[in-house]
Design an enzyme around this catalytic site. Sequence first.
Site, PDB file in Angstrom:
ATOM      1  N   CYS A   1       9.278   5.704   8.654  1.00 63.71           N
ATOM      2  CA  CYS A   1      10.628   6.023   9.121  1.00 63.71           C
ATOM      3  C   CYS A   1      10.812   5.704  10.596  1.00 63.71           C
ATOM      4  CB  CYS A   1      10.913   7.511   8.925  1.00 63.71           C
ATOM      5  SG  CYS A   1      10.708   8.050   7.244  1.00 63.71           S
TER       6      CYS A   1
ATOM      7  N   ARG B   1       8.812  -1.478  11.111  1.00 68.85           N
ATOM      8  CA  ARG B   1       7.984  -0.342  10.723  1.00 68.85           C
ATOM      9  C   ARG B   1       7.939  -0.176   9.199  1.00 68.85           C
ATOM     10  NH1 ARG B   1       7.427   3.476  15.016  1.00 68.85           N
ATOM     11  NH2 ARG B   1       7.361   5.217  13.579  1.00 68.85           N
TER      12      ARG B   1
ATOM     13  N   TRP C   1      11.443   5.487   4.981  1.00 66.65           N
ATOM     14  CA  TRP C   1      10.374   4.973   4.108  1.00 66.65           C
ATOM     15  C   TRP C   1      10.084   6.117   3.139  1.00 66.65           C
ATOM     16  CZ3 TRP C   1       5.191   6.003   2.921  1.00 66.65           C
ATOM     17  CH2 TRP C   1       4.462   4.935   2.375  1.00 66.65           C
TER      18      TRP C   1
ATOM     19  N   ASN D   1      11.338  12.179  10.678  1.00 64.17           N
ATOM     20  CA  ASN D   1      10.198  11.305  10.388  1.00 64.17           C
ATOM     21  C   ASN D   1       8.990  12.205  10.223  1.00 64.17           C
ATOM     22  OD1 ASN D   1       8.123   9.480  10.370  1.00 64.17           O
ATOM     23  ND2 ASN D   1       8.408   8.772  12.478  1.00 64.17           N
ATOM     24  N   GLY D   2       8.289  12.092   9.088  1.00 61.12           N
ATOM     25  CA  GLY D   2       7.113  12.946   8.870  1.00 61.12           C
ATOM     26  C   GLY D   2       7.212  13.607   7.502  1.00 61.12           C
TER      27      GLY D   2
ATOM     28  N   GLU E   1     -11.433  -8.236   6.149  1.00 58.62           N
ATOM     29  CA  GLU E   1     -10.138  -8.375   6.820  1.00 58.62           C
ATOM     30  C   GLU E   1      -9.349  -9.553   6.223  1.00 58.62           C
ATOM     31  OE1 GLU E   1      -8.281  -6.666   8.569  1.00 58.62           O
ATOM     32  OE2 GLU E   1      -6.934  -8.060   9.571  1.00 58.62           O
TER      33      GLU E   1
ATOM     34  N   LYS F   1      -5.662  -9.190   4.559  1.00 55.48           N
ATOM     35  CA  LYS F   1      -4.501  -9.985   5.005  1.00 55.48           C
ATOM     36  C   LYS F   1      -3.844 -10.675   3.828  1.00 55.48           C
ATOM     37  CE  LYS F   1      -3.795  -8.727   8.029  1.00 55.48           C
ATOM     38  NZ  LYS F   1      -4.478  -7.809   8.864  1.00 55.48           N
TER      39      LYS F   1
ATOM     40  N   GLU G   1      -2.015  -8.215   1.506  1.00 56.52           N
ATOM     41  CA  GLU G   1      -0.847  -7.597   2.138  1.00 56.52           C
ATOM     42  C   GLU G   1       0.387  -8.474   2.084  1.00 56.52           C
ATOM     43  OE1 GLU G   1      -2.510  -6.660   6.120  1.00 56.52           O
ATOM     44  OE2 GLU G   1      -1.530  -4.729   5.828  1.00 56.52           O
TER      45      GLU G   1
ATOM     46  N   HIS H   1     -24.270  -8.547  -7.511  1.00 59.74           N
ATOM     47  CA  HIS H   1     -24.350  -7.228  -8.146  1.00 59.74           C
ATOM     48  C   HIS H   1     -23.056  -6.857  -8.859  1.00 59.74           C
ATOM     49  CE1 HIS H   1     -28.223  -6.673  -6.244  1.00 59.74           C
ATOM     50  NE2 HIS H   1     -27.676  -7.167  -5.148  1.00 59.74           N
TER      51      HIS H   1
ATOM     52  N   LYS I   1       4.464  -0.366   9.179  1.00 60.81           N
ATOM     53  CA  LYS I   1       3.650  -0.772  10.326  1.00 60.81           C
ATOM     54  C   LYS I   1       2.851   0.403  10.859  1.00 60.81           C
ATOM     55  CE  LYS I   1       2.120  -3.516  13.445  1.00 60.81           C
ATOM     56  NZ  LYS I   1       1.021  -4.379  12.985  1.00 60.81           N
TER      57      LYS I   1
END
Length: 611
Positions: free
Chosen positions: A2, A27, A73, A99-100, A484, A488, A491, A507, A606
């Site tokens: 948010c 965000r 969000w 927000n929260g 990483e 990427k 995402e 394995h 974000k």
Amino acid sequence: MCGIVAYIGHRQAYPVIVKGLKRLEYRGYDSAGIALVNHGLKLYKKKGKVANLEESTLGQDLEGHIGIGHTRWATHGEPSDRNAHPHRSANGKLAMIHNGIIENYASLKQELIKKGYQFHSDTDTEVLLYFIEDIQKNNSSTLEEALRIALKRVVGAYVIVLIDEDNPDTLIAARKGSPLVIGIGKGEHFLASDASPIIEYTKEVVYVNDYEIAIIKADELILKNLGNERQTPFIQKLDLELAAIEKGGYDHFMLKEIFEQPHTIYDCLRGRLDAAQGTITMSGIQNNMELIKNANRILIIACGTSWHAGLVAEYVIEELCRIPVEVEYASEFRYRNPIIHKGDMIIAISQSGETADTLVAIERAKEQGAVILGIVNVVGSSISRISHAGAYTHAGPEIGVASTKAFTAQLTVLTMVALMIAKERNTISHDRYIHLLNELNEVPEKVKHALENADHIKAVALKYKDVSDALFLGRGYNFPIALEGALKLKEISYIHAEGYPAAEMKHGPIALVDESLPVVFVATKDTYHQKIISNIQEIKARKGKVIAVITEGDETITEMADDVLPIPEADELIAPIISTIPLQLLSYYIGVARGFDVDKPRNLAKSVTVE
Ligand code: M6R
């Protein structure tokens, strides 16, 4: 997550708030809304982008010098017009953005339902607003008093901002756990979740602290704690230019940020690393060196990409400093009653400095007496403020949701920290120390060189853009880079990707290999080179497609692989900062070729300010 924007002053509030909400779009959000007070309280809310909201308000009365705006969000309740913020109180006079997460919202809601309140959304925000309203009504108190009483009963994290049609000259805000910045103009104030909506108007800002309430008029800012005691606002100057948060001719923020890396890494080294003198200067680390160098153990806590930076740091610190290092997801650490001994040092890594899990993990560690070093990008963020010491990564604002330049800056800072500790502990020879300083110094140029292969990487990306899965493998310092690389890709292209240590492939993951599976090796020349060549052969023997990040001139892997992504030669300890570059570009070009919004991938935010 948010985003919050609010304005009070001589300008029209609506355009300031809309522009601010667009600056916060990075965000991540799924609905937007605005409330204005002008001869009564007016609310405008819409599912989808801020542009949808703008369209829906065409022709409406948008006058007013005070207002609040929000990008939501979704947490409690689906993305929809009715769940969008702001919410209106039952008596219609108050509007609130939040927000929260209010953790005890369900029990508060039951209390309010018993009192006859009817809810119009599924959100925890509406519950908190009615709760404040109920206290105000029953105690005949001011809104500020009611808010103070309510917040003492609230469990969770929040930034909230309220407007009241009966007091059209005042905004009231409060914070615990989520970020809130107040910009101070001439006869006006700007509120936002971060500084990006504010910088074009003023560089003077106040970061509101946890458990503070702000009472804001056009020409007055009062801060109080929950005990109603006045606090002195600490005014800071923003070191941020507008250009830093604009695309500057690139198609996407992500591409701009990838190409900024020669500069951001240089900025990270600048004024700190002096290769000629053989020194690294970072006061936050130096001032605590006695404690750090004598640490029995270093615990690194972080999430996502920052956690991957922590994994690289584990290899580097153990190698150079001979101190045991453990790396942990902040979200696990905070709940598992970790054992922290005297002499343990915690390094918390975060781009945003606002990640809820990392913040709470730090608080838990502090409760047990741990000393926290924060490696943070956003100046003035919550993690930078609750850490005992630390170092900024100086990568500048990162707008693309997928972290790129912040990651390489984290690796750069962490390597410098390791070198400083190693020198103090005498666990590194003078020659190796000087060699690594010189190597670090050369990273910006080498990254620039690696970026010159962008067209080739784009061509490789187009070849593989339609695959459904991918495997990323690396060993040693390059193992976290494989993780990483996989993160990427998933995402921004929504391709299922997994990262593994290359030897671990046998394995289990090798069962996936056939002619349709691309396997991306991070296989630069290092101690494990021969081993990873064997791993490549194992994949080729099963007809897998191999894409390999290699050191320039590596003929052996070039002959074996289907495609190679070369980078300049570097010491194995420094190479991860460079080997991550082609993987960022590969993901970017695949994401774009598949037609996705790479700056704002679906479902992602974000700054993850809820747990
Ligand atoms: O702001 P932080 O570094 O604390 O964020 C941690 C993760 O949320 C973040 O790295 C996330 O994984 C990114 N989307 C990675 O690209």
